[in-house]
Scaffold this motif. Structure first.
Motif, PDB file in Angstrom:
ATOM      1  N   LYS A  53       5.451  20.167 -45.268  1.00  0.00           N
ATOM      2  CA  LYS A  53       4.024  20.143 -44.725  1.00  0.00           C
ATOM      3  C   LYS A  53       3.089  20.230 -45.776  1.00  0.00           C
ATOM      4  O   LYS A  53       3.205  19.030 -46.268  1.00  0.00           O
ATOM      5  N   ARG A 115      -3.698  17.249 -47.508  1.00  0.00           N
ATOM      6  CA  ARG A 115      -4.693  16.209 -46.726  1.00  0.00           C
ATOM      7  C   ARG A 115      -3.715  15.390 -46.047  1.00  0.00           C
ATOM      8  O   ARG A 115      -4.139  14.834 -44.695  1.00  0.00           O
ATOM      9  N   TRP A 117      -0.816  15.757 -44.637  1.00  0.00           N
ATOM     10  CA  TRP A 117      -0.165  16.283 -43.610  1.00  0.00           C
ATOM     11  C   TRP A 117      -1.237  16.466 -42.541  1.00  0.00           C
ATOM     12  O   TRP A 117      -0.652  16.111 -41.134  1.00  0.00           O
ATOM     13  N   ASP A 118      -2.485  16.640 -42.794  1.00  0.00           N
ATOM     14  CA  ASP A 118      -3.351  16.818 -41.716  1.00  0.00           C
ATOM     15  C   ASP A 118      -3.597  15.628 -41.049  1.00  0.00           C
ATOM     16  O   ASP A 118      -3.874  15.390 -39.868  1.00  0.00           O
ATOM     17  N   ARG A 119      -3.653  14.276 -41.939  1.00  0.00           N
ATOM     18  CA  ARG A 119      -3.862  12.969 -41.447  1.00  0.00           C
ATOM     19  C   ARG A 119      -2.797  12.417 -40.322  1.00  0.00           C
ATOM     20  O   ARG A 119      -2.791  11.940 -39.468  1.00  0.00           O
ATOM     21  N   TYR A 120      -1.484  13.170 -40.745  1.00  0.00           N
ATOM     22  CA  TYR A 120      -0.444  12.814 -39.989  1.00  0.00           C
ATOM     23  C   TYR A 120      -0.465  13.681 -38.607  1.00  0.00           C
ATOM     24  O   TYR A 120      -0.247  12.824 -37.629  1.00  0.00           O
ATOM     25  N   LEU A 121      -1.005  14.888 -38.630  1.00  0.00           N
ATOM     26  CA  LEU A 121      -1.017  15.526 -37.363  1.00  0.00           C
ATOM     27  C   LEU A 121      -1.993  14.911 -36.466  1.00  0.00           C
ATOM     28  O   LEU A 121      -1.958  15.064 -35.176  1.00  0.00           O
ATOM     29  N   ASN A 122      -2.982  14.129 -37.185  1.00  0.00           N
ATOM     30  CA  ASN A 122      -4.022  13.562 -36.543  1.00  0.00           C
ATOM     31  C   ASN A 122      -3.587  12.254 -35.802  1.00  0.00           C
ATOM     32  O   ASN A 122      -4.377  11.545 -35.023  1.00  0.00           O
ATOM     33  N   GLY A 123      -2.368  11.893 -36.054  1.00  0.00           N
ATOM     34  CA  GLY A 123      -2.029  10.278 -35.732  1.00  0.00           C
ATOM     35  C   GLY A 123      -2.255   9.315 -36.612  1.00  0.00           C
ATOM     36  O   GLY A 123      -2.242   8.084 -35.990  1.00  0.00           O
ATOM     37  N   GLN A 124      -2.882   9.488 -37.738  1.00  0.00           N
ATOM     38  CA  GLN A 124      -3.715   8.377 -38.408  1.00  0.00           C
ATOM     39  C   GLN A 124      -2.687   7.726 -39.218  1.00  0.00           C
ATOM     40  O   GLN A 124      -2.646   6.381 -39.618  1.00  0.00           O
ATOM     41  N   TRP A 127       4.660   9.452 -41.544  1.00  0.00           N
ATOM     42  CA  TRP A 127       5.133  10.653 -42.555  1.00  0.00           C
ATOM     43  C   TRP A 127       6.487  10.295 -43.107  1.00  0.00           C
ATOM     44  O   TRP A 127       7.635  10.819 -42.689  1.00  0.00           O
TER      45      TRP A 127
END
Length: 141
Positions: A53, A115, A117-124, A127
């Protein structure tokens, strides 16, 4: 240096492999594809993923498939996520006896990885992680 070896010939080799892992969001396991270099090597490697992550733990199983003792074995792993370079980690393994197995592990961590990983969690973004590993070793023939 040749005087210290007393007639033994030191040969340094490097084995490279590329591993592609596509983890699912609900599962920590990954699909792994390994490609070895075309040169004849004295080792075989297999890469296992830990948690990936904000930090990625990379574990490599190094197996000596020869009847020679390998000296000064080192691992270098480069991590890429979605084609972007995230970092490099290294580990010193030491010696591997003939037909023996040793494990090496290292961790890549950084703010870029966090950063993404955060974008991946937001669906942008997707991964897709890839690791290039290089294992350097010496043997005396």
């Amino acid at each position: 240096m040749l005087r210290r070896l007393a007639g033994a010939l030191a040969i340094t080799m490097a084995a490279t492999s590329l591993v592609i892992a596509i983890p699912s969001a609900a599962n920590a396991s990954s699909t792994t594809v390994t490609m070895e270099s075309s040169r004849k090597q004295l080792i075989r490697t297999k890469i296992h993923w830990g948690r990936c992550k904000d930090t990625c733990r990379i574990r490599v199983r190094i197996k000596n498939i020869s009847s020679k003792r390998l000296y000064d074995v080192n691992l270098r792993a480069k991590l890429r996520v979605n084609g972007r370079y995230m970092g490099l980690c290294r580990d010193h393994v030491g010696q591997i006896r003939p037909r023996g197995v040793r494990w090496a592990s290292c961790t890549v961590r950084g703010s870029k990885l966090n950063r993404l990983w955060d974008r991946y969690l937001n669906g942008q973004i997707r991964w897709d992680t890839r690791v290039n590993t290089v294992v350097h070793y010496e043997w005396y023939g």
